[in-house]
Design a protein around this motif. Structure first.
Motif, PDB file in Angstrom:
ATOM      1  N   ILE A  67      -1.214  10.846  -0.458  1.00  5.39           N
ATOM      2  CA  ILE A  67      -1.186  11.994   0.434  1.00  5.39           C
ATOM      3  C   ILE A  67      -1.047  11.494   1.865  1.00  5.39           C
ATOM      4  O   ILE A  67      -1.188  10.293   2.138  1.00  5.39           O
ATOM      5  CB  ILE A  67      -2.453  12.862   0.288  1.00  5.39           C
ATOM      6  N   LEU A  68      -0.774  12.402   2.782  1.00  7.07           N
ATOM      7  CA  LEU A  68      -0.565  12.035   4.179  1.00  7.07           C
ATOM      8  C   LEU A  68      -1.844  11.468   4.787  1.00  7.07           C
ATOM      9  O   LEU A  68      -2.854  12.172   4.887  1.00  7.07           O
ATOM     10  CB  LEU A  68      -0.110  13.267   4.962  1.00  7.07           C
ATOM     11  N   PRO A  69      -1.852  10.191   5.196  1.00  6.48           N
ATOM     12  CA  PRO A  69      -3.052   9.622   5.830  1.00  6.48           C
ATOM     13  C   PRO A  69      -3.287  10.244   7.205  1.00  6.48           C
ATOM     14  O   PRO A  69      -2.367  10.758   7.840  1.00  6.48           O
ATOM     15  CB  PRO A  69      -2.713   8.127   5.951  1.00  6.48           C
ATOM     16  N   ASP A  70      -4.529  10.165   7.671  1.00  6.84           N
ATOM     17  CA  ASP A  70      -4.847  10.708   8.995  1.00  6.84           C
ATOM     18  C   ASP A  70      -4.816   9.631  10.072  1.00  6.84           C
ATOM     19  O   ASP A  70      -5.243   9.865  11.199  1.00  6.84           O
ATOM     20  CB  ASP A  70      -6.210  11.406   8.975  1.00  6.84           C
ATOM     21  N   HIS A  71      -4.295   8.451   9.724  1.00  4.95           N
ATOM     22  CA  HIS A  71      -4.196   7.353  10.682  1.00  4.95           C
ATOM     23  C   HIS A  71      -2.843   6.681  10.494  1.00  4.95           C
ATOM     24  O   HIS A  71      -2.332   6.596   9.374  1.00  4.95           O
ATOM     25  CB  HIS A  71      -5.318   6.333  10.434  1.00  4.95           C
ATOM     26  N   LYS A  72      -2.245   6.210  11.584  1.00  6.73           N
ATOM     27  CA  LYS A  72      -0.967   5.517  11.479  1.00  6.73           C
ATOM     28  C   LYS A  72      -1.096   4.334  10.530  1.00  6.73           C
ATOM     29  O   LYS A  72      -2.082   3.601  10.560  1.00  6.73           O
ATOM     30  CB  LYS A  72      -0.507   5.031  12.858  1.00  6.73           C
ATOM     31  N   TRP A  73      -0.081   4.113   9.688  1.00  2.00           N
ATOM     32  CA  TRP A  73      -0.173   3.078   8.664  1.00  2.00           C
ATOM     33  C   TRP A  73       1.185   2.424   8.471  1.00  2.00           C
ATOM     34  O   TRP A  73       2.202   2.879   8.988  1.00  2.00           O
ATOM     35  CB  TRP A  73      -0.687   3.661   7.345  1.00  2.00           C
ATOM     36  N   GLU A  74       1.165   1.365   7.697  1.00  3.85           N
ATOM     37  CA  GLU A  74       2.388   0.614   7.439  1.00  3.85           C
ATOM     38  C   GLU A  74       2.376   0.129   5.993  1.00  3.85           C
ATOM     39  O   GLU A  74       1.355  -0.334   5.484  1.00  3.85           O
ATOM     40  CB  GLU A  74       2.458  -0.588   8.370  1.00  3.85           C
ATOM     41  N   MET A  75       3.527   0.253   5.350  1.00  9.18           N
ATOM     42  CA  MET A  75       3.694  -0.371   4.041  1.00  9.18           C
ATOM     43  C   MET A  75       4.399  -1.698   4.229  1.00  9.18           C
ATOM     44  O   MET A  75       5.498  -1.743   4.787  1.00  9.18           O
ATOM     45  CB  MET A  75       4.520   0.503   3.104  1.00  9.18           C
TER      46      MET A  75
ATOM     47  N   PHE B  15       0.828  -1.196   0.000  1.00 11.93           N
ATOM     48  CA  PHE B  15       0.000   0.000   0.000  1.00 11.93           C
ATOM     49  C   PHE B  15       0.868   1.255   0.000  1.00 11.93           C
ATOM     50  O   PHE B  15       1.786   1.401   0.810  1.00 11.93           O
ATOM     51  CB  PHE B  15      -0.910  -0.009   1.231  1.00 11.93           C
ATOM     52  N   LYS B  16       0.584   2.186  -0.935  1.00 15.56           N
ATOM     53  CA  LYS B  16       1.320   3.449  -1.040  1.00 15.56           C
ATOM     54  C   LYS B  16       0.320   4.598  -1.156  1.00 15.56           C
ATOM     55  O   LYS B  16      -0.189   4.873  -2.242  1.00 15.56           O
ATOM     56  CB  LYS B  16       2.235   3.451  -2.270  1.00 15.56           C
ATOM     57  N   PRO B  17       0.031   5.286  -0.068  1.00  9.54           N
ATOM     58  CA  PRO B  17      -0.871   6.435  -0.180  1.00  9.54           C
ATOM     59  C   PRO B  17      -0.216   7.577  -0.940  1.00  9.54           C
ATOM     60  O   PRO B  17       1.005   7.726  -0.926  1.00  9.54           O
ATOM     61  CB  PRO B  17      -1.129   6.816   1.278  1.00  9.54           C
TER      62      PRO B  17
END
Length: 423
Positions: A244-252, A240-242
């Motif tokens: 724009i800056l997500p509003d929730h912590k994430w991980e690629m 997964f590559k957003p």
């Protein structure tokens, strides 16, 4: 290239209330490695979600007595377990075929203690990592492709829960109570809603009553309706590559082998991500506030093959110079700037970091986003002297890079400019 929040007891009907991310640890240890290691098995190589996918047929002679020590020795990453710079290791405890890398009481004769190495691989690896102060995560597949009870529930339209009650839930409780992981990486959720898996019941226990209730972190794969919507942090989908800056912590989560999540004897160099590709992904992920999970597939006897070692060590070498811009960093108000080269920003305290992936031909880095002040200082990580700079109404900030041959610079790709006294 690459909350702390106690959950109320009454959270069973509210999925979001059951899931909280301990952001302090997650932000400090922003990249980690995952080991997909289990029973060698069938399936053609392809985009199968998480696991040890190999060409060929199922093998039943995984009996190396020293496989686990070899794996632990590779994972030590001497000295101090930090040569590759990772803060976490995530081990596959069980993938979709159901073989467990620990003596699961509900996986008789289909686990690493009863057959194969006759070792508790999950337990031994956990002890080795914690001696080196490396966080330990456990990957676990909710479903099992071939389990008769799962197939029965599937035939019944998942209106029965024979498999969940007899297999999945007992294993999850056993893993947490026995090994006390810092992270639970759930997978294999996509065929059923969270209500089939009893996910909220388990997560309520995990956050309120389990031995890891005060520090555990979980991802978002707890039902077909939860990915990228509910979780301590989001995986959303593999690689997964957003934008724009997500509003929730994430991980690629991604893999060194671009085709498979596990070791393949027939892989070729064109299938392997380069140092530059890995470091570029790492930089982009951290700039956008994410964690970077890089997968490697050990061989059946626990070896990390040299090409994977080389890639991991290359990331560690890069982080040894540029880690200041990565560890415990936060996204800045601007994440990406494209001028003569792509520049990704991170921040920490009063410092701003501009990581550029290609060296400008004229040796001058042009930045338009930072605004200088009378106290501005600019340096390059790995170079002791301050850099010269100037500003102009049209050009913005011009940074005059060191006049050195590229091979004499501290890193070969992905250079970091540190700016203080800017806003």
């Amino acid at each position: 290239m690459p909350c702390t929040q106690r959950v109320p007891k009454r959270c069973l009907n509210y999925f979001e209330s059951c899931l909280s991310l301990r952001a302090e640890d997650s932000e400090k240890k922003v990249w980690r490695g995952v080991l997909k290691w289990g029973r060698e098995r069938l399936l053609k190589a392809g985009a199968n979600p998480e696991g040890l996918i190999l060409e060929g047929s199922m093998l039943s002679d995984v009996k190396s007595e020293n496989g686990c020590p070899q794996l632990l020795e590779e994972l030590a990453w001497r000295p101090g377990g930090k040569r590759v710079g990772g803060g976490y290791v995530v081990l596959t405890t069980k993938h979709h075929e159901g073989f467990t890398n620990w003596p699961s009481p509900v996986s008789w004769n289909w686990n690493s203690k009863d057959v194969g190495p006759h070792r508790d691989l999950v337990g031994e690896l956990g002890k080795a990592l914690r001696k080196r102060n490396i966080r330990y995560g456990l990957y676990h597949s909710l479903l099992e492709w071939f389990h008769p009870l799962y197939l029965l529930d599937k035939k019944n339209g998942f209106k029965t829960q024979y498999f969940v009650r007899a297999k999945t839930m007992p294993e999850l409780y056993d893993l947490v109570n026995r090994y006390e992981p810092d992270l639970l990486w759930s997978d294999g959720e996509w065929e059923c809603p969270d209500t089939y898996w009893n996910s909220t019941v388990f997560l309520s226990w995990l956050y309120n009553d389990s031995p890891v209730k005060d520090q555990v972190v979980v991802n978002d794969r707890w039902g077909q309706n939860t990915s990228c919507h509910h979780g301590g942090y989001y995986n959303c989908q593999d690689k997964f590559k957003p934008e724009i800056l997500p509003d929730h912590k994430w991980e690629m989560c991604t893999s060194i082998d671009k085709i498979s999540w596990g070791f393949r004897r027939n892989m070729v160099m064109g299938d392997i991500a380069s140092d530059c590709e890995i470091i570029s992904e790492l930089v982009q992920t951290v700039s956008l506030g994410g964690n970077y999970l890089l997968n490697i597939g050990p061989t059946k006897d626990g070896l990390i093959v040299p090409i994977f070692q080389e890639r991991l060590l290359a990331v560690g070498k890069w982080l040894n110079i540029n880690g200041e811009a990565i560890y415990a960093s936060k996204p800045w108000r601007i994440q990406l700037e494209r001028n003569t080269t792509s520049v990704w920003y991170t921040s920490k305290g009063t410092a701003l970091y501009a990581i550029f992936l290609h060296w400008p031909e004229n040796g001058v880095l042009n930045l338009v986003s930072p605004v200088t002040t009378s106290t501005t200082q600019i340096t390059m990580l790995g170079i002791q002297k301050d850099l010269k700079w100037s500003t102009g109404p049209e050009e913005g900030l011009l940074i005059y890079l060191p006049q050195l041959p590229l091979f004499t610079l501290p890193v070969e790709f992905g250079w970091t400019i540190k700016l203080t006294g800017v806003h």
